[in-house]
Write a protein that holds these residues in place. Structure first.
Motif, PDB file in Angstrom:
ATOM      1  N   ASP A 125      10.393   4.178  12.064  1.00 55.83           N
ATOM      2  CA  ASP A 125       9.668   3.045  12.617  1.00 55.83           C
ATOM      3  C   ASP A 125       8.353   2.849  11.864  1.00 55.83           C
ATOM      4  O   ASP A 125       8.042   3.534  10.900  1.00 55.83           O
ATOM      5  CB  ASP A 125       9.433   3.233  14.121  1.00 55.83           C
ATOM      6  CG  ASP A 125       8.666   4.521  14.426  1.00 55.83           C
ATOM      7  OD1 ASP A 125       7.956   5.027  13.530  1.00 55.83           O
ATOM      8  OD2 ASP A 125       8.777   5.022  15.559  1.00 55.83           O
ATOM      9  N   GLN A 126       7.554   1.881  12.338  1.00 57.85           N
ATOM     10  CA  GLN A 126       6.322   1.528  11.638  1.00 57.85           C
ATOM     11  C   GLN A 126       5.319   2.685  11.601  1.00 57.85           C
ATOM     12  O   GLN A 126       4.480   2.749  10.699  1.00 57.85           O
ATOM     13  CB  GLN A 126       5.689   0.308  12.303  1.00 57.85           C
ATOM     14  CG  GLN A 126       6.526  -0.961  12.114  1.00 57.85           C
ATOM     15  CD  GLN A 126       6.011  -2.113  12.946  1.00 57.85           C
ATOM     16  OE1 GLN A 126       5.224  -1.912  13.872  1.00 57.85           O
ATOM     17  NE2 GLN A 126       6.448  -3.315  12.629  1.00 57.85           N
ATOM     18  N   LYS A 127       5.408   3.609  12.537  1.00 59.04           N
ATOM     19  CA  LYS A 127       4.431   4.702  12.588  1.00 59.04           C
ATOM     20  C   LYS A 127       4.562   5.658  11.405  1.00 59.04           C
ATOM     21  O   LYS A 127       3.603   6.332  11.047  1.00 59.04           O
ATOM     22  CB  LYS A 127       4.592   5.474  13.907  1.00 59.04           C
ATOM     23  CG  LYS A 127       4.252   4.656  15.142  1.00 59.04           C
ATOM     24  CD  LYS A 127       4.444   5.475  16.405  1.00 59.04           C
ATOM     25  CE  LYS A 127       4.117   4.658  17.652  1.00 59.04           C
ATOM     26  NZ  LYS A 127       4.329   5.425  18.905  1.00 59.04           N
ATOM     27  N   THR A 404       2.426  -1.767   8.092  1.00 61.39           N
ATOM     28  CA  THR A 404       2.461  -0.713   9.086  1.00 61.39           C
ATOM     29  C   THR A 404       2.024  -1.232  10.444  1.00 61.39           C
ATOM     30  O   THR A 404       1.499  -2.339  10.585  1.00 61.39           O
ATOM     31  CB  THR A 404       1.532   0.434   8.666  1.00 61.39           C
ATOM     32  OG1 THR A 404       0.185  -0.072   8.582  1.00 61.39           O
ATOM     33  CG2 THR A 404       1.934   0.985   7.306  1.00 61.39           C
ATOM     34  N   GLU A 405       2.242  -0.400  11.456  1.00 58.90           N
ATOM     35  CA  GLU A 405       1.831  -0.757  12.808  1.00 58.90           C
ATOM     36  C   GLU A 405       0.323  -0.975  12.890  1.00 58.90           C
ATOM     37  O   GLU A 405      -0.161  -1.870  13.595  1.00 58.90           O
ATOM     38  CB  GLU A 405       2.261   0.350  13.770  1.00 58.90           C
ATOM     39  CG  GLU A 405       2.085  -0.001  15.235  1.00 58.90           C
ATOM     40  CD  GLU A 405       2.658   1.092  16.132  1.00 58.90           C
ATOM     41  OE1 GLU A 405       2.233   2.246  15.983  1.00 58.90           O
ATOM     42  OE2 GLU A 405       3.524   0.777  16.968  1.00 58.90           O
ATOM     43  N   GLU A 406      -0.434  -0.193  12.122  1.00 58.58           N
ATOM     44  CA  GLU A 406      -1.895  -0.320  12.108  1.00 58.58           C
ATOM     45  C   GLU A 406      -2.323  -1.669  11.543  1.00 58.58           C
ATOM     46  O   GLU A 406      -3.247  -2.310  12.044  1.00 58.58           O
ATOM     47  CB  GLU A 406      -2.492   0.811  11.273  1.00 58.58           C
ATOM     48  CG  GLU A 406      -4.007   0.884  11.319  1.00 58.58           C
ATOM     49  CD  GLU A 406      -4.525   2.082  10.556  1.00 58.58           C
ATOM     50  OE1 GLU A 406      -3.833   2.532   9.619  1.00 58.58           O
ATOM     51  OE2 GLU A 406      -5.621   2.563  10.876  1.00 58.58           O
ATOM     52  N   GLN A 409      -1.486  -4.423  14.120  1.00 56.24           N
ATOM     53  CA  GLN A 409      -2.454  -4.418  15.214  1.00 56.24           C
ATOM     54  C   GLN A 409      -3.797  -4.982  14.764  1.00 56.24           C
ATOM     55  O   GLN A 409      -4.450  -5.719  15.505  1.00 56.24           O
ATOM     56  CB  GLN A 409      -2.637  -2.986  15.739  1.00 56.24           C
ATOM     57  CG  GLN A 409      -3.515  -2.889  16.979  1.00 56.24           C
ATOM     58  CD  GLN A 409      -2.974  -3.709  18.135  1.00 56.24           C
ATOM     59  OE1 GLN A 409      -1.798  -3.624  18.476  1.00 56.24           O
ATOM     60  NE2 GLN A 409      -3.823  -4.545  18.729  1.00 56.24           N
TER      61      GLN A 409
END
Length: 456
Positions: A125-127, A404-406, A409
């Motif tokens: 996943d994105q993490k 990425t998830e970061e 966000q």
């Protein structure tokens, strides 16, 4: 990173490393061989451009084949085609035959990268994508450095031996993929943002991606020619190219982290000015081998950092829903620059001599520095929405690894803090730019024994 995820990513990374050793010195080998055969700089530039045109075409269309036949069969097909085209190059010295073979080889090579990148993309996943991307970069750059260092060794074994070695490495790279359990995830068809929307969204990102493609392609295809013509042996050319790639590997991340703490547009201007200074030094300083190595190390760090900083700048402006398609579009713009570069720079080398390579480098860098300065005066850069991520993916599907998830966000927080409707009027953020949401684990489709099945 879990042991299961590492096992899932190990096979494509091993395949990338094995293939990358041979592919790392193939462009250098072709340039020096054609020069030794007496071909003009223009012909060498045309043959070099054919490879990058093949890369661009494959980046746009190969995902359709992958979706039809699956990762493992696609990898075997593309890697076999790479081996065949390289071996055929060892059997002929006709430059026009090499042009066709390089075009096909570029198309097949980017197909290999597509399989590897999409495999990594869908493995976690994105993490964990940041860690997967780091492993990808280590394998890619390490193979490139090792390949360049091996060039002199294999070249001394005979005229056809280097092509045989590259063909064998391409064939051997299939083994890690073929020996793992025959289960691999599906991918979605990549649909990059069209150029006119990219220009509206991020003119600086588009120009930085285009410029990076131009200078990096010239470094790979025409710099070996320059080094050989100033009196270096094939082994020494390989060593200098290894230093160039080592500079790219070691300096890209520090430059990127510097861009996190400063205006990224100013960093792009600084990189361009830095490349102007390196080009001037290559033109006017008396070059000893140690000084040349230092300058090439610094040049590699500069030109290879231009693209990821430009992509990071673009991500600072993009709405969260456009991040993936924006990255894919910038990658294709980068490929376009790479295809144009040898065609544009080789006539300069013909007109003013071998040093024309660095006149062209300096001229391009000056143009981009002025463009970035103009864009900064028109529209100052925003505050970075997420930390810099080094970027090396070769395909539009793999470009999603950097999202990425970061980063998502950060883009969402940025959207909430200011009205983007005036900043990017031509981008409909409500449009589902990144495709449907990822399915739940119980609904993920897999290829098992080359038959598409759905696990419930």
């Amino acid at each position: 990173m879990s042991r299961q995820l590492l096992a899932m990513a190990l096979a494509p990374l091993m395949g990338l490393f094995i293939l990358g050793i041979g592919n790392g010195f193939l462009a250098t080998l072709i340039s020096v061989r054609m020069d030794t055969a007496g071909e003009s700089v223009t012909v060498i530039g045309i043959v070099s451009s054919a490879y990058f045109i093949g890369l661009a075409l494959g980046a746009m269309f190969n995902d359709r084949l992958l979706l039809r036949i699956g990762h493992i069969r696609a990898y075997g097909s593309f890697a076999s085609l790479v081996a065949v085209t390289v071996l055929l190059q060892g059997m002929t010295s006709d430059p026009w035959a090499w042009l066709v073979l390089r075009l096909i080889g570029g198309w097949a090579t980017v197909g290999v990268y597509l399989v590897i990148e999409s495999w990594l993309l869908t493995s976690g996943d994105q993490k964990v994508r940041g860690r997967l991307l780091a492993l990808y970069m280590i394998a890619l750059y390490a193979a490139g450095v090792l390949g360049q260092l091996l060039l002199g060794v294999v070249n001394d074994m005979g005229s056809t031996v280097p092509f045989m070695v590259i063909g064998m490495l391409a064939s051997l790279s299939v083994l890690p993929m073929a020996m793992i359990p025959r289960v691999s995830p599906l991918i979605e068809h990549a649909e990059p943002l069209p150029p006119h929307r990219l220009i509206t969204l991020t003119p600086t990102g588009v120009m930085g991606s285009l410029g990076s493609g131009m200078v990096v392609a010239a470094a790979y295809s025409l710099l070996p020619l320059y080094l050989q013509r100033i009196g270096m042996s094939v082994a020494e050319v390989g060593q200098m190219m290894a230093v160039l790639i080592l500079g790219a590997m070691l300096l890209q991340y520090p430059i990127g982290r510097w861009s996190d703490r400063h205006d990224r547009q100013m960093v792009l201007i600084a990189i361009s000015v830095f490349c102007i200074l390196i080009s001037a030094a290559m033109l006017w300083l008396p070059l000893s081998t140690p000084l040349l190595a230092v300058l090439l190390f610094l040049l590699g760090g500069g030109v290879f950092a231009l693209y990821p900083v430009a992509v990071s700048h673009a991500a600072d402006r993009a709405p969260a829903g456009a991040l993936v398609r924006m990255s894919q579009g910038l990658l294709l713009i980068n490929s376009l620059g790479a295809a144009l570069s040898p065609l544009m720079i080789s006539p300069v080398m013909t007109a003013v001599g071998d040093a024309g390579l660095f006149w062209a480098f300096g001229g391009l860098s000056l143009f981009f520095a002025l463009f970035f300065a103009w864009r900064r005066s028109v529209r100052p850069a925003p505050i970075p929405v997420a930390p810099f991520t080094a970027t090396t993916p070769m395909t539009a599907a793999g470009a999603e690894l950097v999202v990425t998830e970061e980063l998502i966000q950060g883009a969402l927080d940025h959207e909430h803090s200011e009205d983007l409707s005036d900043a990017v009027p031509d981008v409909d953020v409500a449009e589902p730019l990144v495709g449907p949401p990822e399915p739940e684990e119980s609904q993920v489709a897999y290829f098992e024994d080359d038959v598409s099945v759905k696990r419930e």
